[in-house]
Design an enzyme around this catalytic site. Structure first.
Site, PDB file in Angstrom:
ATOM      1  CE  LYS A 126      -4.347  -1.322   0.268  1.00 11.98           C
ATOM      2  NZ  LYS A 126      -5.007  -1.716  -0.861  1.00 11.98           N
ATOM      3  CE  LYS A 209      -4.815  -8.737  -4.802  1.00  4.87           C
ATOM      4  NZ  LYS A 209      -5.575  -8.665  -3.602  1.00  4.87           N
ATOM      5  CE  LYS A 212     -13.207  -5.517  -4.320  1.00  2.00           C
ATOM      6  NZ  LYS A 212     -13.367  -5.501  -2.866  1.00  2.00           N
TER       7      LYS A 212
HETATM    8  P1  TYM Z   1     -10.846  -7.791  -0.232  1.00  2.83           P
HETATM    9  O1  TYM Z   1     -12.043  -6.918  -0.209  1.00  2.83           O
HETATM   10  O2  TYM Z   1      -9.620  -7.308  -0.927  1.00  2.83           O
HETATM   11  O3  TYM Z   1     -11.220  -9.182  -0.871  1.00  2.83           O
HETATM   12  C1  TYM Z   1     -12.310  -9.933  -0.377  1.00  2.83           C
HETATM   13  C2  TYM Z   1     -12.013 -11.414  -0.454  1.00  2.83           C
HETATM   14  O4  TYM Z   1     -11.723 -11.805  -1.803  1.00  2.83           O
HETATM   15  C3  TYM Z   1     -10.466 -12.472  -1.844  1.00  2.83           C
HETATM   16  N1  TYM Z   1      -9.783 -12.133  -3.099  1.00  2.83           N
HETATM   17  C4  TYM Z   1      -9.239 -13.046  -3.915  1.00  2.83           C
HETATM   18  N2  TYM Z   1      -9.162 -14.380  -3.832  1.00  2.83           N
HETATM   19  C5  TYM Z   1      -8.544 -15.033  -4.854  1.00  2.83           C
HETATM   20  N3  TYM Z   1      -8.010 -14.394  -5.935  1.00  2.83           N
HETATM   21  C6  TYM Z   1      -8.072 -13.043  -6.042  1.00  2.83           C
HETATM   22  N4  TYM Z   1      -7.578 -12.440  -7.109  1.00  2.83           N
HETATM   23  C7  TYM Z   1      -8.700 -12.303  -5.000  1.00  2.83           C
HETATM   24  N5  TYM Z   1      -8.931 -10.978  -4.791  1.00  2.83           N
HETATM   25  C8  TYM Z   1      -9.596 -10.893  -3.615  1.00  2.83           C
HETATM   26  C9  TYM Z   1      -9.687 -11.964  -0.649  1.00  2.83           C
HETATM   27  O5  TYM Z   1      -8.690 -12.863  -0.265  1.00  2.83           O
HETATM   28  C10 TYM Z   1     -10.797 -11.821   0.384  1.00  2.83           C
HETATM   29  O6  TYM Z   1     -11.050 -13.074   0.988  1.00  2.83           O
HETATM   30  N6  TYM Z   1      -9.001  -7.368   4.361  1.00  2.83           N
HETATM   31  C11 TYM Z   1     -10.011  -8.019   3.565  1.00  2.83           C
HETATM   32  C12 TYM Z   1     -11.419  -7.761   4.053  1.00  2.83           C
HETATM   33  C13 TYM Z   1     -11.595  -8.094   5.477  1.00  2.83           C
HETATM   34  C14 TYM Z   1     -11.688  -9.379   6.058  1.00  2.83           C
HETATM   35  C15 TYM Z   1     -11.829  -9.150   7.448  1.00  2.83           C
HETATM   36  C16 TYM Z   1     -11.656 -10.662   5.536  1.00  2.83           C
HETATM   37  C17 TYM Z   1     -11.665  -7.177   6.476  1.00  2.83           C
HETATM   38  N7  TYM Z   1     -11.818  -7.823   7.685  1.00  2.83           N
HETATM   39  C18 TYM Z   1     -11.933 -10.233   8.320  1.00  2.83           C
HETATM   40  C19 TYM Z   1     -11.758 -11.719   6.418  1.00  2.83           C
HETATM   41  C20 TYM Z   1     -11.895 -11.502   7.804  1.00  2.83           C
HETATM   42  C21 TYM Z   1      -9.890  -7.499   2.151  1.00  2.83           C
HETATM   43  O7  TYM Z   1      -9.381  -6.454   1.899  1.00  2.83           O
HETATM   44  O8  TYM Z   1     -10.484  -8.278   1.234  1.00  2.83           O
END
Ligand code: TYM
Length: 346
Positions: A126, A209, A212
């Site tokens: 980040k 990967k 967004k």
């Molecule tokens: P975020 O919003 O970036 O992504 C949400 C979920 O999607 C998965 N993901 C992927 N899995 C496989 N391949 C990809 N290209 C890919 N892009 C995204 C992420 O691994 C995630 O599971 N910090 C987290 C959100 C969060 C969270 C939590 C998750 C906040 N508190 C507590 C679990 C438990 C995040 O930014 O995910």
């Protein structure tokens, strides 16, 4: 026997393990979110005591406007529902509706150390991506995530591979709390996927990967139209083709095959694999096929999302109902944590 039958369902319910996961409302959900996380949520809601939420506190690190937050939160609720989350089976809520999370975040921050937070890979990524906005929320992102998980004392956390380190840190923070107060209060949550290992869905721009914020055209969204999908897939990065039989695939090509493996049928994948190995592959044909298979996969979601978004009252009802259930569990934890820490009862 009568006693057992009367009490068994309740007993069984309390024996279910707790599951928690969330997604940030920073844009539409894409195939990475679906295959890495959401697909598991849908299966798990039948087997576990599940909490799924929209991580709007987390999204504040990039300073969205109030209108952005409101629109994106509604969009993700609609996408959760369209993908098959059932608010009668799981607790579906908005993170900021449960301020107990912020209180636990404060407590966990008191014994999260600056060195370990600075070493976190997502923090390093980040600060590289947004050097003009290295705020304290970015640094303490892992403690907020730990608070999300520990507030329901969750056991399993369905996430993609990119969240593995955050889970490790959550275990560190929970265990540290237990040791510090000489209690056995927080369980050790583990990252979960129904397959063998956590997964990473690649994007369309050749490396890394699907995400967004990984650049224009990199992600296929559940809300995309057929035309949008065709356009993005046809622009996906390839190369000039293999020069020797059975040659190892470079990353960009391997990514296309991996995407095909999740949306196409195995015969299609095997056909293009054989063509590649014989040096006869035409990437244009492969991309056309991939685009059509993605359209077939995504279309039911996009139609359902559009339909649910028309019913704002239903979306609000789901969020209100989830808030009640999530706060019940969260306030119980906060009450117990306050007692463990030594605060006065309130
Ligand atoms: P975020 O919003 O970036 O992504 C949400 C979920 O999607 C998965 N993901 C992927 N899995 C496989 N391949 C990809 N290209 C890919 N892009 C995204 C992420 O691994 C995630 O599971 N910090 C987290 C959100 C969060 C969270 C939590 C998750 C906040 N508190 C507590 C679990 C438990 C995040 O930014 O995910």
């Amino acid at each position: 026997m009568i006693f057992f039958l009367t009490f068994a369902p309740q007993f069984y319910y309390s024996m279910k393990q707790t599951v928690l996961s969330g997604i940030r409302p920073t844009g539409n959900l894409h195939l990475g979110n679906y295959f890495g996380a959401l697909r598991n949520f849908i299966k798990m809601q039948h087997e576990y005591n599940c909490y799924f939420f929209i991580a709007d506190y987390h999204s504040l690190t990039t300073h969205p406007t109030p209108a952005n937050i409101q629109g994106n939160v509604k969009q993700v609720i609609a996408e959760y529902l369209a993908a098959g989350l059932d608010p009668e089976l799981c607790t579906l809520y908005v993170q900021s509706d449960v301020p107990e999370v912020a209180e636990l975040y404060l407590y966990l921050n008191m014994n999260a150390y600056i060195g370990e937070l600075e070493r976190c890979t997502s923090f390093k990524d980040k600060i590289r991506a947004q050097p003009q906005n290295v705020n304290a929320g970015l640094l303490t992102y892992p403690t907020l995530m730990a608070a999300d998980i520990l507030i329901h004392r969750a056991h399993k956390v369905p996430v993609g591979k990119d969240q593995e380190q955050h889970l490790e840190m959550t275990r560190t923070f929970g265990n540290r709390f237990n040791r510090m107060y000489k209690v056995d209060y927080f369980p050790e949550p583990v990252a979960f996927n129904f397959g063998e290992t956590l997964i990473k869905i690649p994007g369309l721009n050749g490396s890394g990967k699907m995400g967004k914020s990984e650049g224009e055209g990199n992600a296929i969204f559940l809300a995309d139209t057929a035309e949008e999908i065709r356009k993005k897939v046809m622009k996906a990065v390839t190369d000039s083709g293999p020069t020797a039989e059975n040659q190892e695939k470079p990353e960009a090509i391997q990514n296309l095959f991996q995407l095909m493996s999740v949306v196409s049928n195995p015969d299609t994948l095997a056909y293009f694999d054989e063509q590649y190995n014989k040096c006869a592959i035409r990437y244009g044909d492969m991309k056309k096929q991939l685009a059509e298979d993605m359209i077939v996969f995504v279309q039911p979601f996009s139609e359902k999302i559009a339909e649910i978004l028309k019913d704002e009252a239903y979306i609000i009802k789901v969020a209100d109902q989830g808030k009640e259930k999530a706060r019940e569990s969260a306030s119980k934890t906060i009450k117990e944590v306050r007692e463990i820490i030594g605060f006065r009862k309130i």
